[in-house]
Design an enzyme around this catalytic site. Structure first.
Site, PDB file in Angstrom:
ATOM      1  N   SER A  32     -17.036 -11.864 -12.334  1.00 38.66           N
ATOM      2  CA  SER A  32     -17.240 -10.424 -12.377  1.00 38.66           C
ATOM      3  C   SER A  32     -16.250  -9.722 -11.469  1.00 38.66           C
ATOM      4  O   SER A  32     -15.894 -10.234 -10.397  1.00 38.66           O
ATOM      5  CB  SER A  32     -18.673 -10.080 -11.948  1.00 38.66           C
ATOM      6  OG  SER A  32     -18.837  -8.690 -11.812  1.00 38.66           O
ATOM      7  N   ASP A  33     -15.799  -8.557 -11.902  1.00 42.78           N
ATOM      8  CA  ASP A  33     -15.035  -7.681 -11.027  1.00 42.78           C
ATOM      9  C   ASP A  33     -16.006  -7.025 -10.047  1.00 42.78           C
ATOM     10  O   ASP A  33     -17.211  -6.968 -10.294  1.00 42.78           O
ATOM     11  CB  ASP A  33     -14.307  -6.620 -11.851  1.00 42.78           C
ATOM     12  CG  ASP A  33     -13.403  -5.753 -10.997  1.00 42.78           C
ATOM     13  OD1 ASP A  33     -12.958  -6.228  -9.931  1.00 42.78           O
ATOM     14  OD2 ASP A  33     -13.156  -4.599 -11.381  1.00 42.78           O
ATOM     15  N   LYS A  34     -15.484  -6.537  -8.939  1.00 35.72           N
ATOM     16  CA  LYS A  34     -16.348  -5.914  -7.936  1.00 35.72           C
ATOM     17  C   LYS A  34     -16.463  -4.411  -8.155  1.00 35.72           C
ATOM     18  O   LYS A  34     -17.548  -3.883  -8.363  1.00 35.72           O
ATOM     19  CB  LYS A  34     -15.819  -6.208  -6.522  1.00 35.72           C
ATOM     20  CG  LYS A  34     -16.690  -5.609  -5.410  1.00 35.72           C
ATOM     21  CD  LYS A  34     -16.184  -6.024  -4.048  1.00 35.72           C
ATOM     22  CE  LYS A  34     -14.900  -5.311  -3.680  1.00 35.72           C
ATOM     23  NZ  LYS A  34     -15.113  -3.874  -3.388  1.00 35.72           N
ATOM     24  N   THR A  80     -18.282  -2.623 -11.268  1.00 39.86           N
ATOM     25  CA  THR A  80     -19.149  -3.566 -11.962  1.00 39.86           C
ATOM     26  C   THR A  80     -20.333  -3.928 -11.081  1.00 39.86           C
ATOM     27  O   THR A  80     -21.484  -3.667 -11.423  1.00 39.86           O
ATOM     28  CB  THR A  80     -18.372  -4.829 -12.361  1.00 39.86           C
ATOM     29  OG1 THR A  80     -17.232  -4.462 -13.133  1.00 39.86           O
ATOM     30  CG2 THR A  80     -19.250  -5.772 -13.170  1.00 39.86           C
TER      31      THR A  80
END
Length: 547
Positions: free
Chosen positions: A262-264, A267
């Site tokens: 996951s991107d931070k 997201t």
């Protein structure tokens, strides 16, 4: 017939759901346009020919257009040409003003007029050609049984198994019919003597029907239906958990996933940046949960705050705006990092739109076509900073710059004193260490600075430092951006989404590892510090719940 109708209904439901999801995604990725002289945000599908579209660093252009105005715009056209070389775009005659859909703005900012949208754009024509050129039927026909089995798709495996079982049933039924026919013919006295041809044909047909029965029983008619029903139920369950799959065979992959990357920003976090740390020449202001940064800065000198407000507002792009609705919720438009600075100013009673509309900041000659100021140094991933030059009412010019602390502090000569009119010595090492401390707390850091000019510098605003031209492998350093005065260093925090903690707990319970994808950098691990901390908190919480 039941299988075909079931699959058709599933495909229709799936297509309708993904059309809705696509509209939601397009609504999130809005395009800034100028209509009737007013900036507005519209979905890419709502852009029409003749709209004036604003582009900035990082934007993926959704239309074909002609550049009207811009500063140092370079586009990445590798998605169309395959060439990684950046292509410069200029609105002047004799230059290349054409910007194609699907290309990415790597440096600069500007405005273009849309001349082709949707299916008529370059990206639309490529997409139509790709969709029209697919021959899935022939591709599936050419696949061997081994390739189907190795693909890992359960439905393909079941189809291959059903085909193998059908072939086996055909062979067994043929052999059984042959054996029964041979046995029947090998006993002529019993079966053939005195027997009419019609009776013999009837006996052979009975043997043939037995063989057909064997074949029909061997073919697993319920297997495709069972697989389709299983996947349909799985897809429905996954959609209820917001786990969207476009193809039914993806249920197996998504359902058996063991790792989620996951991107931070945006997201795991809300992408609602807020200033929570601010370092001046002699003061470190912290957001302690009771008093925000704006409240604590209220006691500072007015002259200092004026320069801070001007740098935040005039040093940001025109597309960045902040407002508050009736429910006291903040609405960000444009770059989230710049919106955090504008939010800080608005909390202190400074409206960005009002300050930007002040005619003081306009080019007195009327030659410059910028929204304000006389010169803009756009942000780029190499320079890691951006600057604006604005005229002063008292005469002369003032340059506002903001960017990564290292790239600003290394070219600063002093720091602005608390009185806002004098300067004090700058400890570059200490400032950089504090900025790195902010980064280790998962904050995005920016340094704000300014420089005053009596006149236009020798060589113009575009003069570069010797040895730092735009040659290959060299970062362009403008002379005007050197010897600046540091105003402050800010630490910007992006709050986590409320549902992230519970979601990560559920993933850990299910045995799924959640990993974040950092953007890189010297201290890239600082980008995931809050995520690691969150995971540890979730793990401790789960242990406490266990008996």
């Amino acid at each position: 017939m039941v299988v075909l109708n079931l699959q058709a209904s599933i495909e229709w439901t799936k297509a309708r759901e993904f059309r809705r999801q696509q509209q939601e995604l397009e609504s999130d990725a809005l395009v800034t346009c100028v209509r009737s002289g007013v900036l507005c945000e519209v979905a890419p599908r709502d852009v029409v020919v003749g709209d004036v579209v604003c582009i900035a660093v990082g934007d993926v252009v959704a239309v074909d257009g002609i550049l009207l105005e811009g500063t140092d715009i370079k586009m990445d056209e590798s998605a169309l040409t395959g060439e990684p070389i950046l292509v410069a775009k200029e609105a002047d005659s004799g230059k290349d003003p054409f910007i194609l859909s699907g290309t990415n703005a790597m440096t600069g900012s500007g405005k273009l007029v849309a001349v082709a949208v949707g299916i008529n754009s370059v990206q639309g024509r490529i997409f139509a050609a790709v969709q029209g050129g697919r021959d899935t039927a022939s591709a599936e026909k050419d696949r061997t049984t081994k390739e189907v089995v190795m693909s890992g798709n359960l439905e393909d495996k079941m189809d291959a198994l059903a085909m193998d079982i059908g072939k086996g049933g055909l062979y067994v039924s043929a052999i059984a019919f042959l054996i029964m026919t041979v046995v029947y013919v090998s006993m002529p006295k019993k079966n053939l003597d005195g027997t009419s041809g019609v009776s013999i044909f009837g006996d052979l047909m009975d043997d043939f029907l037995v063989a057909v029965t064997i074949l029909v029983v061997a073919v697993p008619e319920g297997l495709p239906l069972a697989v389709a029903l299983c996947k349909a139920i799985t897809m429905g369950k996954m959609m209820q958990d917001n786990n969207r799959v476009k193809h039914m065979d993806a249920c197996e992959t998504m359902g058996s996933a063991t790792t989620i990357c996951s991107d931070k920003t945006g997201t795991l976090t809300q992408n609602k940046m807020t200033v929570v740390r601010l370092l001046t020449a002699d003061t470190l202001v912290l957001h302690d949960g009771k008093k925000d940064i704006a409240t604590q800065l209220g006691s500072h000198n007015i002259a200092f705050l004026e320069k801070l407000h001007q740098c935040c507002v005039l040093g940001s792009a025109a597309t960045s705006k902040v407002s508050r609705n009736d429910q006291n919720q903040w609405n960000y438009q444009g770059n989230a990092t710049e919106c955090a600075l504008l939010k800080l100013c608005l909390q202190m009673g400074v409206d960005a739109a009002t300050l930007r509309c002040d005619p003081t900041w306009r080019d007195p000659t009327g030659v410059c076509r910028l929204d304000w100021g006389v010169k803009q140094f756009p942000f780029s991933s190499q320079r890691k900073k951006m600057s604006w030059v604005v005229p002063l009412a008292s005469g002369g010019f003032r340059l506002f710059t903001k960017g990564a602390p290292t790239y600003v502090i290394n070219y600063a000569k002093d720091a602005l004193a608390p009185d806002g009119s004098t300067t004090t010595a700058l400890d570059q090492t200490s400032c950089i260490e504090i900025a790195e401390a902010f980064q280790r707390l998962a904050m995005r850091t920016l340094a704000l600075a300014y420089r005053d000019f009596d006149t236009v510098p020798a060589g113009g605003w575009d003069a570069v430092v010797a040895g730092h031209s735009s040659g290959e492998g060299q970062v362009k350093i403008y002379a005007a951006e050197c010897d600046v005065t540091l105003i402050c260093i800010v630490g910007i925090e992006d709050p986590l989404r409320p549902t992230v903690t519970r979601a990560i707990c559920q993933c850990n319970t299910a045995g799924v590892d959640v990993r974040t994808c950092p953007r890189g950098g010297i201290n890239w691990e600082s980008n995931v510090r809050c995520f690691i901390f969150l995971t540890q908190v979730c793990a401790r919480g789960m242990r406490l719940k266990q008996p």
